[in-house]
Write a protein that holds these residues in place. Structure first.
Motif, PDB file in Angstrom:
ATOM      1  N   PHE A  80       0.830  -1.203   0.000  1.00  0.00           N
ATOM      2  CA  PHE A  80       0.000   0.000   0.000  1.00  0.00           C
ATOM      3  C   PHE A  80       0.869   1.259   0.000  1.00  0.00           C
ATOM      4  CE2 PHE A  80      -2.464  -3.213   2.495  1.00  0.00           C
ATOM      5  CZ  PHE A  80      -3.431  -3.460   1.525  1.00  0.00           C
ATOM      6  N   GLU A  81       2.170   1.088  -0.206  1.00  0.00           N
ATOM      7  CA  GLU A  81       3.125   2.194  -0.130  1.00  0.00           C
ATOM      8  C   GLU A  81       3.596   2.656  -1.505  1.00  0.00           C
ATOM      9  OE1 GLU A  81       5.430   3.748   2.625  1.00  0.00           O
ATOM     10  OE2 GLU A  81       3.413   3.697   3.432  1.00  0.00           O
ATOM     11  N   LEU A  82       4.174   1.728  -2.274  1.00  0.00           N
ATOM     12  CA  LEU A  82       4.849   2.088  -3.521  1.00  0.00           C
ATOM     13  C   LEU A  82       3.992   1.818  -4.743  1.00  0.00           C
ATOM     14  CD1 LEU A  82       8.415   0.581  -2.874  1.00  0.00           C
ATOM     15  CD2 LEU A  82       7.613   2.898  -2.367  1.00  0.00           C
ATOM     16  N   LEU A 110      -3.713  -2.291  -4.614  1.00  0.00           N
ATOM     17  CA  LEU A 110      -5.156  -2.049  -4.640  1.00  0.00           C
ATOM     18  C   LEU A 110      -5.604  -1.576  -6.016  1.00  0.00           C
ATOM     19  CD1 LEU A 110      -6.107  -0.289  -1.296  1.00  0.00           C
ATOM     20  CD2 LEU A 110      -7.112  -2.355  -2.224  1.00  0.00           C
ATOM     21  N   ASP A 111      -6.719  -2.093  -6.445  1.00  0.00           N
ATOM     22  CA  ASP A 111      -7.353  -1.605  -7.664  1.00  0.00           C
ATOM     23  C   ASP A 111      -8.419  -0.593  -7.230  1.00  0.00           C
ATOM     24  OD1 ASP A 111      -8.584  -1.103 -10.039  1.00  0.00           O
ATOM     25  OD2 ASP A 111      -9.235  -3.169 -10.419  1.00  0.00           O
ATOM     26  N   TYR A 112      -8.037   0.682  -7.209  1.00  0.00           N
ATOM     27  CA  TYR A 112      -8.940   1.719  -6.712  1.00  0.00           C
ATOM     28  C   TYR A 112     -10.160   1.928  -7.603  1.00  0.00           C
ATOM     29  CZ  TYR A 112      -5.277   2.972  -3.418  1.00  0.00           C
ATOM     30  OH  TYR A 112      -4.347   2.936  -2.411  1.00  0.00           O
ATOM     31  N   ASP A 124     -11.535  -8.280   4.468  1.00  0.00           N
ATOM     32  CA  ASP A 124     -12.284  -9.250   3.669  1.00  0.00           C
ATOM     33  C   ASP A 124     -11.669  -9.385   2.276  1.00  0.00           C
ATOM     34  OD1 ASP A 124     -14.100  -9.679   5.724  1.00  0.00           O
ATOM     35  OD2 ASP A 124     -15.477  -8.119   5.012  1.00  0.00           O
ATOM     36  N   CYS A 125     -11.257  -8.241   1.724  1.00  0.00           N
ATOM     37  CA  CYS A 125     -10.609  -8.236   0.403  1.00  0.00           C
ATOM     38  C   CYS A 125      -9.279  -8.989   0.460  1.00  0.00           C
ATOM     39  CB  CYS A 125     -10.376  -6.801  -0.070  1.00  0.00           C
ATOM     40  SG  CYS A 125     -11.884  -5.824  -0.263  1.00  0.00           S
ATOM     41  N   ILE A 126      -8.541  -8.755   1.536  1.00  0.00           N
ATOM     42  CA  ILE A 126      -7.258  -9.444   1.721  1.00  0.00           C
ATOM     43  C   ILE A 126      -7.483 -10.946   1.842  1.00  0.00           C
ATOM     44  CG2 ILE A 126      -5.375  -9.794   3.386  1.00  0.00           C
ATOM     45  CD1 ILE A 126      -5.488  -6.738   3.888  1.00  0.00           C
ATOM     46  N   SER A 127      -8.487 -11.325   2.615  1.00  0.00           N
ATOM     47  CA  SER A 127      -8.809 -12.735   2.812  1.00  0.00           C
ATOM     48  C   SER A 127      -9.113 -13.427   1.484  1.00  0.00           C
ATOM     49  CB  SER A 127     -10.006 -12.863   3.763  1.00  0.00           C
ATOM     50  OG  SER A 127     -10.405 -14.199   3.895  1.00  0.00           O
ATOM     51  N   LYS A 128      -9.902 -12.797   0.647  1.00  0.00           N
ATOM     52  CA  LYS A 128     -10.268 -13.379  -0.646  1.00  0.00           C
ATOM     53  C   LYS A 128      -9.037 -13.543  -1.532  1.00  0.00           C
ATOM     54  CE  LYS A 128     -15.005 -11.595  -0.670  1.00  0.00           C
ATOM     55  NZ  LYS A 128     -15.935 -10.596  -1.272  1.00  0.00           N
ATOM     56  N   GLU A 129      -8.141 -12.553  -1.486  1.00  0.00           N
ATOM     57  CA  GLU A 129      -6.921 -12.612  -2.308  1.00  0.00           C
ATOM     58  C   GLU A 129      -6.015 -13.745  -1.838  1.00  0.00           C
ATOM     59  OE1 GLU A 129      -5.276 -10.878  -5.756  1.00  0.00           O
ATOM     60  OE2 GLU A 129      -7.142 -10.424  -4.689  1.00  0.00           O
ATOM     61  N   VAL A 130      -5.912 -13.898  -0.522  1.00  0.00           N
ATOM     62  CA  VAL A 130      -5.091 -14.969   0.061  1.00  0.00           C
ATOM     63  C   VAL A 130      -5.632 -16.339  -0.354  1.00  0.00           C
ATOM     64  CG1 VAL A 130      -4.451 -16.100   2.236  1.00  0.00           C
ATOM     65  CG2 VAL A 130      -4.265 -13.619   2.035  1.00  0.00           C
TER      66      VAL A 130
END
Length: 314
Positions: A80-82, A110-112, A124-130
């Motif tokens: 979320f930085e670069l 992230l796809d903004y 929840d988004c992170i969980s789905k990606e994992v």
């Protein structure tokens, strides 16, 4: 509805003994199945070290000076930085001759523009990606983006509970990068230096930090702050001293281990600096240099030099 699992202590030990012993992901700093935090002040290399750890696990090759027990496997790094271009620049020579990462290293931005994205449901988004990429190693860079008000106790507590639940549900090892608010560099790093520490530190399994050496130029150090799976090995008297270098051949930006040291030797100690200047003032005075010359060399006023000399001669 059942809320607790209750057994005898011996039954718990028997159940636990059937599970594998957690392996080191980054020496004693981070083990498998741990929720860990790496924190530091800005521009001390948190992301550089985190990418290096991810690279190490993805290739199944330990970082020199540190230990890796886990096998080669996928790592999912949420950045979320670069931007992708900034990330490229770090691992290339003027955008050429790029470092070659293993395909086990997955980096996620992230796809903004996605209509499904909701910052309040980021876990929840992170969980789905994992789950989609079937990985067990997750690095989140960084906490400030994920948790908008990290200093607010109730939000921090809610976040860390959900993150621990995510770790348990999906059998993950999670490393979260975090900042430290303005701290007193005269003192060693402690758990009080983590931003939002009161709630976060209580619930994580382990925590380590990066500090800046005021004794040696360009030297950073890594220190254990909290641990549950091992002894407190890398404490104030046994920090890991490193320099950040870029490989001449492979353009990999990395922490290079130098040696072990004592943190008290590397914190910014005004008293030690003053005594050192006092000694230097005396030597220059003995060499016959004028007060104005000494003042210019040390970057202080001529009056300050006069006071030091009077103090030395009394």
């Amino acid at each position: 509805m059942k809320n607790f699992n209750t057994y005898t202590a011996n039954e718990w030990i028997k159940e636990a003994s059937s599970k594998p012993i957690p392996k080191m992901l980054f020496s004693e700093f981070w083990f498998e199945n741990e929720l860990s935090i790496l924190f530091a002040d800005t521009n001390l290399g948190k992301s550089i070290l985190a990418v290096q750890i991810a690279d190490s696990i993805s290739k199944g090759k330990a970082i020199e000076g540190f230990k890796l027990e886990a096998e080669k496997q996928k790592v999912l790094y949420f950045d979320f930085e670069l931007s992708s271009k900034q990330f490229e620049a770090r691992y290339a020579d003027n955008y050429k001759n790029h470092y070659s990462f293993d395909d086990n290293f997955l980096r996620s931005e992230l796809d903004y523009e996605s209509p499904h994205f909701d910052n309040k449901k980021i876990l929840d988004c992170i969980s789905k990606e994992v789950e989609m990429h079937k990985t067990k190693i997750v690095i989140l860079d960084n906490l400030t983006f994920i948790l908008e008000d990290v200093e607010k106790g109730s939000l921090a507590l809610d976040f860390i509970k959900k993150l621990k639940q995510l770790k348990t549900d999906l059998d993950l090892s999670i490393l979260v990068l975090a900042h430290t608010p303005k701290r007193d560099f005269v003192k060693p790093i402690s758990n009080n230096d983590l931003q939002g520490s009161k709630m976060l530190m209580n619930f994580v399994d382990s925590c380590f930090a990066i500090g800046k050496s005021f004794l040696e130029y360009n030297v950073k150090y890594i220190k254990q702050i909290k641990q549950r799976n091992c002894e407190h090995i890398y404490n104030e008297s046994n920090i890991c001293l490193c320099t950040i270098t870029k490989g001449a051949k492979n353009n990999f930006l990395q922490f290079e281990f130098n040696k072990y040291g004592n943190e008290h030797d590397h914190v910014n100690n005004p008293k030690a600096d003053y005594l050192e200047d006092l000694e230097l003032t005396y030597r220059l005075h003995q060499q016959g240099k004028k007060n104005t010359e000494i003042a210019k060399l040390l970057g202080v006023s001529e009056g300050a030099i006069r006071k030091r000399i009077r103090k030395l001669e009394t």
